[in-house]
Design a protein around this motif. Sequence first.
Motif, PDB file in Angstrom:
ATOM      1  N   CYS A   1       0.828  -4.021   0.173  1.00 48.34           N
ATOM      2  CA  CYS A   1      -0.048  -3.100  -0.549  1.00 48.34           C
ATOM      3  C   CYS A   1       0.863  -2.132  -1.307  1.00 48.34           C
ATOM      4  CB  CYS A   1      -0.956  -2.346   0.417  1.00 48.34           C
ATOM      5  SG  CYS A   1      -2.011  -1.112  -0.377  1.00 48.34           S
TER       6      CYS A   1
ATOM      7  N   THR B   1      -7.015  -3.704  -6.691  1.00 52.23           N
ATOM      8  CA  THR B   1      -8.177  -3.571  -5.813  1.00 52.23           C
ATOM      9  C   THR B   1      -9.237  -2.618  -6.345  1.00 52.23           C
ATOM     10  OG1 THR B   1      -7.258  -1.720  -4.539  1.00 52.23           O
ATOM     11  CG2 THR B   1      -6.649  -3.958  -3.840  1.00 52.23           C
TER      12      THR B   1
ATOM     13  N   GLU C   1       1.420  -9.430   4.093  1.00 51.16           N
ATOM     14  CA  GLU C   1       0.657  -8.806   3.012  1.00 51.16           C
ATOM     15  C   GLU C   1       1.372  -7.551   2.541  1.00 51.16           C
ATOM     16  OE1 GLU C   1      -3.954  -8.307   2.658  1.00 51.16           O
ATOM     17  OE2 GLU C   1      -3.174  -6.473   3.577  1.00 51.16           O
TER      18      GLU C   1
ATOM     19  N   LYS D   1      -2.583  -5.437  -4.278  1.00 51.01           N
ATOM     20  CA  LYS D   1      -2.251  -6.159  -3.061  1.00 51.01           C
ATOM     21  C   LYS D   1      -1.706  -7.542  -3.405  1.00 51.01           C
ATOM     22  CE  LYS D   1      -5.132  -3.820   0.351  1.00 51.01           C
ATOM     23  NZ  LYS D   1      -6.132  -3.956   1.443  1.00 51.01           N
TER      24      LYS D   1
END
Length: 227
Positions: free
Chosen positions: A157, A124, A155, A146
């Motif tokens: 991270c 990211t 999801e 991610k």
Amino acid sequence: MKPFFLIPILLLFSSSVFGQISYKENSEINFTQAWVWEYKNELIPENEFGHQGEMVVYFHPELQYWLFTVEAYGVSGEMFDWILAKPDGSFWMQAKDEFGKSIRWEEKLEFKEVKHIPEYYFETGETKIFNQNDLGYEPILGKEFKMKYEKTEDETCIHLAEFPINFDPIYFFNKLNLEAKIPVDFPNNLPGNQLVLGDKTQLANGQIRYKLKEISNTEYFVYLHQN
């Protein structure tokens, strides 16, 4: 602010086979670092091991050995005194039999050789600082990645940092055919020198997260000689 700094490159010497260690010259191993991850898994009930807590794994910098004790695997490995892991995939266990006598044996895992972070880890551009407790080791700057999952809203991270240590013995620990399991389910699709600093996975039925809390100096002795 302290400069971001990775622990200096450590000696990579290790014995190829545990049994080759001379008991006379190396009757004990002193693990001098404690690595602590804190975790919370909302999918596990609050009163069960693995829901929330801290996991401690000891490290010997020169030999590159990791040591797992009850502070890592908790009640899942009550019979084990300790489990010593080497970067070549060898795991040595010491446990008590039903008569209280210490027994020791070896298991071997084949670590997958991964050279690059998988493409589905999307970087990211964001960063985060870990290990800020000032216990003798510098803060570590982690890069944020991610991951999205097909056909779900799940999801992940994750924060990673390249590090001069092989973490495969930790990442593959739960692949051992043992009752003892660590409560943090690390990914094992990363290069061994990628330190997982933090991971937060949002699932439909709850969240799983963990992060490296601190690295500190310690003295934890394992005695190799058996009477």
